[in-house]
Design a protein around this motif. Structure first.
Motif, mmCIF file in Angstrom:
data_model
loop_
_atom_site.group_PDB
_atom_site.id
_atom_site.type_symbol
_atom_site.label_atom_id
_atom_site.label_comp_id
_atom_site.label_asym_id
_atom_site.label_seq_id
_atom_site.Cartn_x
_atom_site.Cartn_y
_atom_site.Cartn_z
ATOM 1 N N UNK A 35 1.030 2.311 -4.980
ATOM 2 C CA UNK A 35 0.486 1.013 -5.388
ATOM 3 C C UNK A 35 -0.966 1.143 -5.827
ATOM 4 N N UNK A 36 -1.767 1.835 -5.030
ATOM 5 C CA UNK A 36 -3.173 2.018 -5.402
ATOM 6 C C UNK A 36 -3.309 2.818 -6.692
ATOM 7 N N UNK A 37 -2.469 3.806 -6.861
ATOM 8 C CA UNK A 37 -2.506 4.593 -8.088
ATOM 9 C C UNK A 37 -2.193 3.722 -9.303
ATOM 10 N N UNK A 38 -1.229 2.843 -9.156
ATOM 11 C CA UNK A 38 -0.871 1.946 -10.259
ATOM 12 C C UNK A 38 -2.067 1.108 -10.677
ATOM 13 N N UNK A 39 -2.769 0.561 -9.719
ATOM 14 C CA UNK A 39 -3.906 -0.294 -10.042
ATOM 15 C C UNK A 39 -5.134 0.492 -10.470
ATOM 16 N N UNK A 40 -5.310 1.678 -9.930
ATOM 17 C CA UNK A 40 -6.497 2.448 -10.306
ATOM 18 C C UNK A 40 -6.382 2.995 -11.718
ATOM 19 N N UNK A 41 -5.172 3.195 -12.205
ATOM 20 C CA UNK A 41 -4.992 3.693 -13.574
ATOM 21 C C UNK A 41 -4.810 2.568 -14.576
ATOM 22 N N UNK A 42 -4.701 1.331 -14.105
ATOM 23 C CA UNK A 42 -4.444 0.213 -15.019
ATOM 24 C C UNK A 42 -5.681 -0.187 -15.815
ATOM 25 N N UNK A 43 -6.860 0.203 -15.349
ATOM 26 C CA UNK A 43 -8.082 -0.180 -16.043
ATOM 27 C C UNK A 43 -8.530 -1.599 -15.717
ATOM 28 N N UNK A 45 -9.982 -4.113 -12.981
ATOM 29 C CA UNK A 45 -10.726 -3.998 -11.712
ATOM 30 C C UNK A 45 -10.289 -5.010 -10.645
ATOM 31 N N UNK A 46 -9.122 -4.801 -10.064
ATOM 32 C CA UNK A 46 -8.663 -5.698 -9.003
ATOM 33 C C UNK A 46 -9.507 -5.471 -7.751
ATOM 34 N N UNK A 47 -9.794 -6.542 -7.030
ATOM 35 C CA UNK A 47 -10.662 -6.430 -5.843
ATOM 36 C C UNK A 47 -10.187 -5.409 -4.820
ATOM 37 N N UNK A 48 -8.889 -5.309 -4.599
ATOM 38 C CA UNK A 48 -8.398 -4.364 -3.584
ATOM 39 C C UNK A 48 -8.705 -2.934 -4.005
ATOM 40 N N UNK A 49 -8.635 -2.662 -5.292
ATOM 41 C CA UNK A 49 -8.947 -1.311 -5.755
ATOM 42 C C UNK A 49 -10.433 -1.035 -5.599
ATOM 43 N N UNK A 50 -11.247 -2.021 -5.938
ATOM 44 C CA UNK A 50 -12.698 -1.839 -5.773
ATOM 45 C C UNK A 50 -13.045 -1.616 -4.309
ATOM 46 N N UNK A 51 -12.391 -2.324 -3.418
ATOM 47 C CA UNK A 51 -12.691 -2.199 -1.994
ATOM 48 C C UNK A 51 -12.280 -0.841 -1.451
ATOM 49 N N UNK A 52 -11.251 -0.269 -2.023
ATOM 50 C CA UNK A 52 -10.734 1.004 -1.520
ATOM 51 C C UNK A 52 -11.128 2.191 -2.373
ATOM 52 N N UNK A 53 -12.006 1.984 -3.319
ATOM 53 C CA UNK A 53 -12.359 3.045 -4.260
ATOM 54 C C UNK A 53 -12.937 4.274 -3.553
ATOM 55 N N UNK A 54 -13.558 4.068 -2.406
ATOM 56 C CA UNK A 54 -14.134 5.208 -1.693
ATOM 57 C C UNK A 54 -13.087 5.986 -0.891
ATOM 58 N N UNK A 55 -11.893 5.433 -0.781
ATOM 59 C CA UNK A 55 -10.823 6.116 -0.065
ATOM 60 C C UNK A 55 -10.127 7.051 -1.049
ATOM 61 N N UNK A 56 -10.055 8.282 -0.707
ATOM 62 C CA UNK A 56 -9.410 9.267 -1.559
ATOM 63 C C UNK A 56 -7.895 9.070 -1.535
ATOM 64 N N UNK A 57 -7.286 9.034 -2.709
ATOM 65 C CA UNK A 57 -5.836 8.921 -2.754
ATOM 66 C C UNK A 57 -5.184 10.150 -2.128
ATOM 67 N N UNK A 58 -5.822 11.278 -2.238
ATOM 68 C CA UNK A 58 -5.308 12.497 -1.599
ATOM 69 C C UNK A 58 -5.289 12.324 -0.078
ATOM 70 N N UNK A 59 -6.344 11.708 0.475
ATOM 71 C CA UNK A 59 -6.373 11.460 1.919
ATOM 72 C C UNK A 59 -5.229 10.540 2.338
ATOM 73 N N UNK A 60 -4.952 9.530 1.521
ATOM 74 C CA UNK A 60 -3.846 8.623 1.833
ATOM 75 C C UNK A 60 -2.514 9.367 1.785
ATOM 76 N N UNK A 61 -2.342 10.220 0.793
ATOM 77 C CA UNK A 61 -1.107 10.994 0.704
ATOM 78 C C UNK A 61 -0.956 11.896 1.914
ATOM 79 N N UNK A 62 -2.047 12.560 2.300
ATOM 80 C CA UNK A 62 -1.997 13.453 3.463
ATOM 81 C C UNK A 62 -1.645 12.682 4.729
#
Length: 69
Positions: A35-43, A45-62
């Motif tokens: 879900x985060x990947x979908x919004x981060x690549x959409x271009x 700027x949804x608030x949830x993506x901005x709020x979580x931008x410091x969270x690494x998607x790799x960390x979430x996958x791990x």
């Protein structure tokens, strides 16, 4: 928001009088990372993506791959 999820293949639309939206795959197979990947690549700027931008998607996958007892 729906368009982003549809474009990324996470949901599908069903036209018609009784149509609507449904998940396009098993809910257990959809991760927060998907879900985060979908919004981060959409271009868009949804608030949830901005709020979580410091969270690494790799960390979430791990963290999602931690085995359950």
């Amino acid at each position: 928001m729906i368009a982003v999820l549809r474009d990324e293949g996470l949901i599908k639309s069903m036209p018609g009088m009784y149509g609507g939206y449904a998940l396009s795959r098993n809910p257990a197979s959809i991760t927060v990372t998907d879900i985060l990947s979908a919004f981060s690549t959409s271009g868009t700027p949804y608030p949830v993506v901005r709020a979580l931008i410091s969270v690494s998607l790799k960390d979430l996958q791990d963290s999602a791959q931690i085995s359950k007892p």
